[in-house]
Design a protein around this motif. Structure first.
Motif, mmCIF file in Angstrom:
data_model
loop_
_atom_site.group_PDB
_atom_site.id
_atom_site.type_symbol
_atom_site.label_atom_id
_atom_site.label_comp_id
_atom_site.label_asym_id
_atom_site.label_seq_id
_atom_site.Cartn_x
_atom_site.Cartn_y
_atom_site.Cartn_z
ATOM 1 N N SER A 41 0.838 -1.202 0.000
ATOM 2 C CA SER A 41 0.000 0.000 0.000
ATOM 3 C C SER A 41 0.869 1.248 0.000
ATOM 4 N N ALA A 42 0.274 2.327 -0.456
ATOM 5 C CA ALA A 42 0.983 3.599 -0.526
ATOM 6 C C ALA A 42 1.190 4.163 0.864
ATOM 7 N N GLN A 43 2.205 4.985 0.988
ATOM 8 C CA GLN A 43 2.473 5.695 2.229
ATOM 9 C C GLN A 43 1.312 6.634 2.520
ATOM 10 N N ALA A 44 0.932 6.770 3.777
ATOM 11 C CA ALA A 44 -0.145 7.689 4.148
ATOM 12 C C ALA A 44 0.431 8.901 4.872
ATOM 13 N N TYR A 45 -0.082 10.061 4.555
ATOM 14 C CA TYR A 45 0.291 11.324 5.182
ATOM 15 C C TYR A 45 -0.979 11.950 5.749
ATOM 16 N N ARG A 46 -0.841 12.794 6.751
ATOM 17 C CA ARG A 46 -2.001 13.488 7.317
ATOM 18 C C ARG A 46 -2.089 14.890 6.729
ATOM 19 N N VAL A 47 -3.269 15.250 6.252
ATOM 20 C CA VAL A 47 -3.545 16.595 5.754
ATOM 21 C C VAL A 47 -4.762 17.125 6.500
ATOM 22 N N THR A 48 -4.861 18.439 6.601
ATOM 23 C CA THR A 48 -5.940 19.063 7.364
ATOM 24 C C THR A 48 -6.674 20.077 6.490
ATOM 25 N N ALA A 49 -7.991 20.004 6.526
ATOM 26 C CA ALA A 49 -8.816 20.971 5.804
ATOM 27 C C ALA A 49 -8.795 22.299 6.562
ATOM 28 N N ASN A 52 -14.217 26.086 6.508
ATOM 29 C CA ASN A 52 -15.312 25.509 7.285
ATOM 30 C C ASN A 52 -16.389 24.855 6.429
ATOM 31 N N GLY A 53 -16.547 25.304 5.210
ATOM 32 C CA GLY A 53 -17.562 24.716 4.343
ATOM 33 C C GLY A 53 -17.105 23.357 3.847
ATOM 34 N N PRO A 54 -18.011 22.462 3.547
ATOM 35 C CA PRO A 54 -17.594 21.158 3.018
ATOM 36 C C PRO A 54 -17.031 21.299 1.600
ATOM 37 N N THR A 55 -15.855 20.763 1.392
ATOM 38 C CA THR A 55 -15.225 20.752 0.065
ATOM 39 C C THR A 55 -15.390 19.357 -0.515
ATOM 40 N N PRO A 56 -15.878 19.237 -1.726
ATOM 41 C CA PRO A 56 -16.117 17.915 -2.319
ATOM 42 C C PRO A 56 -14.843 17.079 -2.477
ATOM 43 N N VAL A 57 -14.989 15.796 -2.193
ATOM 44 C CA VAL A 57 -13.970 14.792 -2.521
ATOM 45 C C VAL A 57 -14.537 14.041 -3.713
ATOM 46 N N ARG A 58 -13.788 14.016 -4.801
ATOM 47 C CA ARG A 58 -14.297 13.498 -6.065
ATOM 48 C C ARG A 58 -13.652 12.171 -6.454
ATOM 49 N N ALA A 59 -14.308 11.460 -7.362
ATOM 50 C CA ALA A 59 -13.811 10.163 -7.832
ATOM 51 C C ALA A 59 -12.541 10.313 -8.668
ATOM 52 N N GLU A 60 -12.416 11.424 -9.381
ATOM 53 C CA GLU A 60 -11.252 11.720 -10.224
ATOM 54 C C GLU A 60 -10.805 13.149 -9.919
ATOM 55 N N PRO A 61 -9.570 13.509 -10.264
ATOM 56 C CA PRO A 61 -9.085 14.850 -9.945
ATOM 57 C C PRO A 61 -9.584 15.931 -10.910
ATOM 58 N N SER A 69 -17.460 12.193 -1.260
ATOM 59 C CA SER A 69 -17.500 12.597 0.138
ATOM 60 C C SER A 69 -17.165 14.083 0.203
ATOM 61 N N HIS A 70 -16.709 14.548 1.370
ATOM 62 C CA HIS A 70 -16.270 15.932 1.514
ATOM 63 C C HIS A 70 -15.296 16.034 2.684
ATOM 64 N N VAL A 71 -14.533 17.140 2.700
ATOM 65 C CA VAL A 71 -13.644 17.443 3.822
ATOM 66 C C VAL A 71 -14.120 18.741 4.465
ATOM 67 N N VAL A 72 -13.925 18.835 5.777
ATOM 68 C CA VAL A 72 -14.356 19.997 6.537
ATOM 69 C C VAL A 72 -13.297 20.305 7.592
ATOM 70 N N ALA A 73 -13.006 21.592 7.788
ATOM 71 C CA ALA A 73 -12.062 22.008 8.841
ATOM 72 C C ALA A 73 -12.706 21.796 10.201
ATOM 73 N N PRO A 74 -11.951 21.543 11.192
ATOM 74 C CA PRO A 74 -10.494 21.404 11.271
ATOM 75 C C PRO A 74 -10.051 19.946 11.219
ATOM 76 N N HIS A 75 -10.801 19.107 10.537
ATOM 77 C CA HIS A 75 -10.514 17.675 10.528
ATOM 78 C C HIS A 75 -9.305 17.335 9.661
ATOM 79 N N SER A 76 -8.632 16.240 10.035
ATOM 80 C CA SER A 76 -7.481 15.739 9.282
ATOM 81 C C SER A 76 -7.870 14.463 8.554
#
Length: 130
Positions: A41-49, A52-61, A69-76
């Motif tokens: 498996s690939a190396q995993a890194y932690r990133v933080t949003a 505050n608004g939900p930003t879409p997580v998409r199937a392709e870039p 799904s979506h990402v929301v601050a201050p979650h990692s």
């Protein structure tokens, strides 16, 4: 008493030739073997949003891809890599950098790096290119 005298040398001899040795395969004693290259498996890194608004997580870039799904601050979140794909403007910033995230439901999704804290690649290492 004679029986005890004969039995001891016989037991020592049998042990020396391995009659009482374990029947487990040699590989079992050395631990699990390395996984094939395609299962690593690939190396995993932690990133933080940061927004505050939900930003879409998409199937392709790209923005035309299905939202998973979506990402929301201050979650990692767990990220695998970053790459340059579709250029978008989001929250007043323009970038073509997208970050591949591991989804809790399994699989991966893509989020624009604009939505993540850090530098233009969300502080992922330069070598963590997709």
């Amino acid at each position: 008493m004679r029986m005890k005298t004969l039995f001891s040398p016989l037991l020592v001899a049998l042990m020396a030739v391995g009659l009482f040795a374990s029947t487990a395969p040699a590989s079992a004693a050395t631990g699990p073997s390395a996984a094939p290259a395609d299962e690593v498996s690939a190396q995993a890194y932690r990133v933080t949003a940061w927004n505050n608004g939900p930003t879409p997580v998409r199937a392709e870039p790209n923005n035309n891809s299905r939202q998973l799904s979506h990402v929301v601050a201050p979650h990692s979140y767990n990220a695998e890599c970053w790459g340059r794909y579709q250029t978008i403007t989001y929250l007043g910033y323009t970038s073509n950098v997208w970050v591949r995230l591991r989804l809790n439901s399994g699989g991966v999704g893509w989020v624009t790096a604009i939505a993540l804290s850090g530098d233009y690649k969300a502080n992922l290492p330069a070598g963590a290119r997709c």
